[in-house]
Write a protein that holds these residues in place. Sequence first.
Motif, PDB file in Angstrom:
ATOM      1  N   ASN A   1     -10.394   2.622  -2.536  1.00  0.00           N
ATOM      2  CA  ASN A   1     -11.064   1.788  -1.536  1.00  0.00           C
ATOM      3  C   ASN A   1     -10.206   1.613  -0.291  1.00  0.00           C
ATOM      4  O   ASN A   1     -10.677   1.796   0.846  1.00  0.00           O
ATOM      5  CB  ASN A   1     -11.397   0.428  -2.149  1.00  0.00           C
ATOM      6  CG  ASN A   1     -11.966  -0.540  -1.128  1.00  0.00           C
ATOM      7  OD1 ASN A   1     -13.082  -0.375  -0.656  1.00  0.00           O
ATOM      8  ND2 ASN A   1     -11.189  -1.558  -0.775  1.00  0.00           N
ATOM      9  N   GLU A   2      -8.927   1.266  -0.487  1.00  0.00           N
ATOM     10  CA  GLU A   2      -8.039   0.975   0.647  1.00  0.00           C
ATOM     11  C   GLU A   2      -7.834   2.205   1.535  1.00  0.00           C
ATOM     12  O   GLU A   2      -7.941   2.119   2.763  1.00  0.00           O
ATOM     13  CB  GLU A   2      -6.683   0.478   0.132  1.00  0.00           C
ATOM     14  CG  GLU A   2      -6.718  -0.892  -0.519  1.00  0.00           C
ATOM     15  CD  GLU A   2      -6.947  -2.015   0.481  1.00  0.00           C
ATOM     16  OE1 GLU A   2      -6.630  -1.823   1.679  1.00  0.00           O
ATOM     17  OE2 GLU A   2      -7.450  -3.076   0.075  1.00  0.00           O
TER      18      GLU A   2
ATOM     19  N   SER B   1      -8.471   0.685  -6.750  1.00  0.00           N
ATOM     20  CA  SER B   1      -8.357  -0.094  -5.514  1.00  0.00           C
ATOM     21  C   SER B   1      -7.758   0.729  -4.386  1.00  0.00           C
ATOM     22  O   SER B   1      -8.123   0.555  -3.217  1.00  0.00           O
ATOM     23  CB  SER B   1      -7.498  -1.341  -5.761  1.00  0.00           C
ATOM     24  OG  SER B   1      -8.076  -2.165  -6.753  1.00  0.00           O
TER      25      SER B   1
ATOM     26  N   SER C   1      -9.636   4.990   1.668  1.00  0.00           N
ATOM     27  CA  SER C   1     -10.908   5.435   2.240  1.00  0.00           C
ATOM     28  C   SER C   1     -11.255   4.618   3.479  1.00  0.00           C
ATOM     29  O   SER C   1     -11.671   5.171   4.506  1.00  0.00           O
ATOM     30  CB  SER C   1     -12.024   5.326   1.200  1.00  0.00           C
ATOM     31  OG  SER C   1     -13.259   5.708   1.744  1.00  0.00           O
ATOM     32  N   ASN C   2     -11.065   3.312   3.403  1.00  0.00           N
ATOM     33  CA  ASN C   2     -11.348   2.436   4.540  1.00  0.00           C
ATOM     34  C   ASN C   2     -10.386   2.660   5.699  1.00  0.00           C
ATOM     35  O   ASN C   2     -10.683   2.283   6.841  1.00  0.00           O
ATOM     36  CB  ASN C   2     -11.292   0.971   4.116  1.00  0.00           C
ATOM     37  CG  ASN C   2     -12.465   0.580   3.246  1.00  0.00           C
ATOM     38  OD1 ASN C   2     -13.492   1.266   3.224  1.00  0.00           O
ATOM     39  ND2 ASN C   2     -12.337  -0.513   2.515  1.00  0.00           N
ATOM     40  N   ARG C   3      -9.239   3.260   5.426  1.00  0.00           N
ATOM     41  CA  ARG C   3      -8.251   3.552   6.477  1.00  0.00           C
ATOM     42  C   ARG C   3      -8.438   4.947   7.076  1.00  0.00           C
ATOM     43  O   ARG C   3      -7.617   5.412   7.850  1.00  0.00           O
ATOM     44  CB  ARG C   3      -6.834   3.403   5.924  1.00  0.00           C
ATOM     45  CG  ARG C   3      -6.394   1.947   5.768  1.00  0.00           C
ATOM     46  CD  ARG C   3      -5.109   1.857   4.945  1.00  0.00           C
ATOM     47  NE  ARG C   3      -4.498   0.539   5.009  1.00  0.00           N
ATOM     48  CZ  ARG C   3      -4.911  -0.532   4.356  1.00  0.00           C
ATOM     49  NH1 ARG C   3      -5.970  -0.424   3.558  1.00  0.00           N
ATOM     50  NH2 ARG C   3      -4.299  -1.695   4.472  1.00  0.00           N
ATOM     51  N   GLY C   4      -9.519   5.621   6.704  1.00  0.00           N
ATOM     52  CA  GLY C   4      -9.849   6.890   7.331  1.00  0.00           C
ATOM     53  C   GLY C   4      -9.418   8.128   6.580  1.00  0.00           C
ATOM     54  O   GLY C   4      -9.570   9.246   7.085  1.00  0.00           O
TER      55      GLY C   4
ATOM     56  N   THR D   1      -4.819  13.283   7.727  1.00  0.00           N
ATOM     57  CA  THR D   1      -5.868  12.449   7.126  1.00  0.00           C
ATOM     58  C   THR D   1      -7.176  13.213   6.905  1.00  0.00           C
ATOM     59  O   THR D   1      -8.084  12.705   6.256  1.00  0.00           O
ATOM     60  CB  THR D   1      -6.144  11.212   7.998  1.00  0.00           C
ATOM     61  OG1 THR D   1      -6.448  11.637   9.338  1.00  0.00           O
ATOM     62  CG2 THR D   1      -4.938  10.293   8.040  1.00  0.00           C
TER      63      THR D   1
ATOM     64  N   SER E   1      -0.961   0.768   0.579  1.00  0.00           N
ATOM     65  CA  SER E   1      -1.821   1.616   1.406  1.00  0.00           C
ATOM     66  C   SER E   1      -1.347   1.662   2.850  1.00  0.00           C
ATOM     67  O   SER E   1      -1.344   2.723   3.484  1.00  0.00           O
ATOM     68  CB  SER E   1      -3.266   1.106   1.348  1.00  0.00           C
ATOM     69  OG  SER E   1      -3.734   1.073   0.017  1.00  0.00           O
ATOM     70  N   THR E   2      -0.928   0.531   3.381  1.00  0.00           N
ATOM     71  CA  THR E   2      -0.452   0.478   4.766  1.00  0.00           C
ATOM     72  C   THR E   2       0.824   1.288   4.930  1.00  0.00           C
ATOM     73  O   THR E   2       0.982   2.023   5.920  1.00  0.00           O
ATOM     74  CB  THR E   2      -0.203  -0.979   5.190  1.00  0.00           C
ATOM     75  OG1 THR E   2      -1.429  -1.716   5.089  1.00  0.00           O
ATOM     76  CG2 THR E   2       0.297  -1.048   6.621  1.00  0.00           C
TER      77      THR E   2
END
Length: 221
Positions: free
Chosen positions: A117-118, A114, A120-123, A86, A75-76
């Motif tokens: 989740n990752e 997963s 989505s949490n990163r915008g 985004t 994800s990163t």
Amino acid sequence: MFKNISRVSVLASLLLFVMTGCSYKKISANTAVSDEVVKEYSKVQTAKQHLEVAQDMQNNVTTQKSLEATIASLSTQIMQNRKLDTNKPVLITSFVRLDKLKETSEFGRVIGESMINELSNRGFNVIEYRGQMAVSINEQGEYFISRKPHELKGSVPSTYVVVGTYSRQVGRVILNARVIDNITGKIISSARSTYKHGLANDCIMFGDCAPARTIKIVKER
């Protein structure tokens, strides 16, 4: 005696000066060759630096010893690409086997879930395309997402699609992910990570262990 020593010192200095001058002339005569050597040396040093960076990335970014860290790494890496918009809807699919692109497993589905989740949490603007036209209810519970095509919407808007593959190796799983523009097919971003689980046999993790050997019991004659 001192005069003799002084004379020897002067002669030695003159000889050194003459030898240095000859060497300088020799180097000056071969300036073109020296420039080529310097250029090649520079190329080698640059290549070495690139290899060091690649090795450093392999050790600290793309190789992980837990599944959670592997998913976070993917994800990163995807997020770091500046070409990503985004705000554009992102649709995430299950990771599939590299050798069979129409087959997945619980492992592949876990990675896909997963990643939702990752990212989505990163915008990222992640959308759930498996949503039904209505909430369904039975005696066991209430449901909204489904994998039955006839229960889903017929189409989704222009989106990015996150796809991924996994390849099982001895003691590790190599995962590759990419973000694709579903209109142009262009790869917008990509990522690679290695989950180094260290297991001699990963069949338990993938749920495909061979059945236990059975022994036939017969009556002794």
